[in-house]
Motif scaffolding. Structure first.
Motif, PDB file in Angstrom:
ATOM      1  N   HIS A   1      49.518  25.426  51.924  1.00 20.72           N
ATOM      2  CA  HIS A   1      49.234  25.725  53.190  1.00 20.72           C
ATOM      3  C   HIS A   1      47.975  26.049  53.660  1.00 20.72           C
ATOM      4  O   HIS A   1      46.333  26.202  52.724  1.00 20.72           O
ATOM      5  CB  HIS A   1      49.283  27.707  53.835  1.00 20.72           C
ATOM      6  CG  HIS A   1      48.968  28.353  54.825  1.00 20.72           C
ATOM      7  ND1 HIS A   1      49.218  27.204  56.223  1.00 20.72           N
ATOM      8  CD2 HIS A   1      48.096  28.918  55.326  1.00 20.72           C
ATOM      9  CE1 HIS A   1      48.261  28.053  57.103  1.00 20.72           C
ATOM     10  NE2 HIS A   1      47.804  28.993  56.528  1.00 20.72           N
ATOM     11  N   ASN A   2      47.048  24.938  54.358  1.00 23.04           N
ATOM     12  CA  ASN A   2      45.476  24.744  54.262  1.00 23.04           C
ATOM     13  C   ASN A   2      45.026  25.098  53.219  1.00 23.04           C
ATOM     14  O   ASN A   2      44.186  24.852  52.096  1.00 23.04           O
ATOM     15  CB  ASN A   2      44.746  26.281  55.387  1.00 23.04           C
ATOM     16  CG  ASN A   2      44.816  25.636  56.296  1.00 23.04           C
ATOM     17  OD1 ASN A   2      45.852  25.429  57.385  1.00 23.04           O
ATOM     18  ND2 ASN A   2      44.541  26.899  57.148  1.00 23.04           N
ATOM     19  N   GLY A   3      45.901  23.558  52.156  1.00 25.84           N
ATOM     20  CA  GLY A   3      45.130  22.897  51.116  1.00 25.84           C
ATOM     21  C   GLY A   3      45.381  24.353  49.660  1.00 25.84           C
ATOM     22  O   GLY A   3      44.890  23.525  49.063  1.00 25.84           O
ATOM     23  N   ARG A   4      46.016  25.375  49.833  1.00 22.44           N
ATOM     24  CA  ARG A   4      46.290  26.014  48.943  1.00 22.44           C
ATOM     25  C   ARG A   4      47.663  26.533  48.170  1.00 22.44           C
ATOM     26  O   ARG A   4      48.551  26.561  49.340  1.00 22.44           O
ATOM     27  CB  ARG A   4      45.241  27.596  49.239  1.00 22.44           C
ATOM     28  CG  ARG A   4      44.184  27.901  49.151  1.00 22.44           C
ATOM     29  CD  ARG A   4      43.159  29.129  49.405  1.00 22.44           C
ATOM     30  NE  ARG A   4      43.251  29.733  47.781  1.00 22.44           N
ATOM     31  CZ  ARG A   4      42.625  30.028  46.894  1.00 22.44           C
ATOM     32  NH1 ARG A   4      41.721  28.169  47.424  1.00 22.44           N
ATOM     33  NH2 ARG A   4      42.775  30.787  46.006  1.00 22.44           N
ATOM     34  N   LYS A   5      48.174  26.895  47.285  1.00 24.47           N
ATOM     35  CA  LYS A   5      49.410  27.299  47.386  1.00 24.47           C
ATOM     36  C   LYS A   5      49.657  28.675  46.688  1.00 24.47           C
ATOM     37  O   LYS A   5      49.031  29.206  46.032  1.00 24.47           O
ATOM     38  CB  LYS A   5      49.739  26.427  45.932  1.00 24.47           C
ATOM     39  CG  LYS A   5      50.547  24.584  46.195  1.00 24.47           C
ATOM     40  CD  LYS A   5      50.809  24.436  45.519  1.00 24.47           C
ATOM     41  CE  LYS A   5      51.090  22.417  45.401  1.00 24.47           C
ATOM     42  NZ  LYS A   5      51.194  22.045  43.967  1.00 24.47           N
TER      43      LYS A   5
END
Ligand code: NAD
Ligand code: USQ
Length: 408
Positions: free
Chosen positions: A164-168
């Protein structure tokens, strides 16, 4: 191992207690017997006659030479639950002891409250009892596949990797339960997960699918060892109901268009799954989730299987589509993972193997006890059981309620 089975008077608890005893575990069976009272209130009964708990454990000792301790216990009492854990110092507690009917939980506000108070507070009491008296004990909790609902993506075993938005992160799988009963299991799961994190408890949440079957090799050993078999509209699950309906010559009651799909398993696999979970405990502080079912079917497929199995013996079966009393999707994607228990060694029975020999055979033996007035649904998700239901249900008596205030 020493194992306490909570809910040991029930459909699944009793065969599990017998199976664990057979496998050499030291078993303590506990229950408050509320289910027998709910039957009286709902006008329902087990198709297969069942003995009382004292009689069952005596008979088991005579038949097997093994001892099961019997304790009458209400999980609503924190003091009694803590004392039980302190007295027996179990290696594992298997928790079946809940109000488990979705229709019952949808009858009225009071029935919904009774369900959630009994289930959520009962489990909470057990968690506090374990913290106090058995922090190393492994909690094996019966959850349900219905916690997930029917999302339009694959269902994972408890957790999902999300970007999500580049984070996991690895997060609890989203829950979309479809009754106040199923929601009580979601609340339980959250409470258990939190206490593993906060107090270092260890727990396995077994998200079980719909169980079918008439018993296990142990319950077959003597008439007084049999487990209950529900076929009514409140407690009966789909396949068991269809077998009873067919035996009576009643049309199979498929709700709606019948495309609703669920995970199913044979009761003989339930007892084995629980044993596998016990034999392979999680670490302290670990909360793990296993999806406990072996095959998935739509309701139409189930009805077709029953019809085909009977046709092979020259028996006709009629399938009827009733207006669906539930609010649920009738056409949807469904693909739920169920790998963990297979990895631990589960060798599943298939519906094909079980249907004729066991389920239909047992139902035929007791079909004289069937009350056909229990086939049609009395509880509608939109109106509860309170007099606004469309015909024919409105002519039916609605189950009375155990006083909710007595629970607090
Ligand atoms: P059941 O109703 O036959 O048995 C439940 C038992 O728990 C009963 O004997 C009841 O008296 C006891 N109980 C309830 N509240 C209690 C309390 N406060 N204190 C002590 N005992 C209490 O149900 P079952 O079909 O054996 O289901 C057992 C568990 O498995 C439930 O938690 C249910 O949600 C879960 N489950 C069942 C199925 C299924 O198809 N039967 C499927 C998935 C999950
Ligand atoms: N159904 C019919 N006709 C019937 C009975 C049921 O079409 O006569 C349909 C229902 O609409 C539903 C499906 O069959 O779509 C399953 O219903 P069920 O009554 O067999 O099972 P459910 O209410 O989901 O509850 C049962 C147990 C519960 C357990 C759950 C597992 O009673 O304790 O948690 O199965 S699961 O469904 O995976 O959540």
């Amino acid at each position: 191992m020493r194992v306490i089975v909570l809910g040991a008077d029930g459909y699944l608890g009793w065969p599990t207690a017998l199976h664990l005893s057979t496998m050499g575990h030291d078993v303590i069976a506990a229950d408050n017997l509320i289910r027998r009272r709910w039957d009286t209130l709902c006008g329902t009964h087990s198709l297969v006659p069942i003995a009382g708990m004292k009689r069952r454990v005596l008979r088991w000792k005579e038949v097997s030479g093994k001892q099961i301790a019997w304790e009458r216990l209400d999980l609503m009492s924190l003091a009694d639950t803590t004392a039980l854990i302190a007295q027996y110092q179990p290696d594992a507690v298997v928790h079946f002891a809940e109000q488990r009917s979705a229709p019952y939980s949808m009858i009225s506000g009071a029935h919904a409250a009774e369900t959630q108070v009994n289930n959520v507070i009962g489990t909470l009491n057990l968690l506090f009892a374990l913290r106090e008296s058995g922090p190393d004990c492994h909690l094996v909790k019966l959850g349900t596949m219905g916690e997930y609902g029917t999302p339009n993506i694959d269902i994972e075993e408890g957790f999902i990797e999300i970007e999500h938005n580049g984070r996991k992160d690895r997060l609890p799988y989203p829950k979309q339960a479809s009754s106040f009963y199923h929601l009580s299991k979601v609340h339980d799961s959250n409470n258990i997960m939190f206490t593993c994190r906060a107090w270092g408890l260890r727990a396995t949440d077994l998200n079980q699918g719909v169980v079918y079957g008439s018993g296990t090799p142990e319950t077959d050993l003597h008439s007084e060892l049999r487990t209950r078999f529900d076929y009514d509209d409140i407690w009966g699950t789909a396949l068991n109901r269809f077998c009873a309906q067919a035996a009576h010559g009643h049309p199979l009651t498929v709700y709606g268009s019948g495309g609703q799909t669920r995970g199913f398993l044979d009761i003989r696999d339930t007892v084995r799954c629980v044993e596998l979970a016990i034999l392979n405990p999680p670490d302290r502080g670990e909360f793990r989730v296993f999806n406990q079912f072996t095959e998935q079917f739509s309701v139409n497929q189930l009805a077709d299987r029953v019809r085909a199995a009977r046709l092979a013996h020259g028996l006709e079966t009629v399938i009827e589509h009733l207006a669906n009393p539930r609010i649920e999707m009738e056409a949807h994607y469904y693909n739920a993972k169920h790998q963990h228990l297979l990895d631990l060694g589960l060798v599943p029975h298939s519906l094909e193997d079980s249907l004729i020999d066991r389920v239909i055979g047992m139902v035929e033996r007791y079909k004289g006890r069937i009350k056909p007035e229990l086939f049609l649904p009395r509880v509608d998700w939109r109106f509860g059981g309170g007099g606004k239901m469309p015909a024919p249900s409105k002519r039916r008596r609605v189950p009375a309620l155990r006083s909710v205030s007595s629970l607090y």
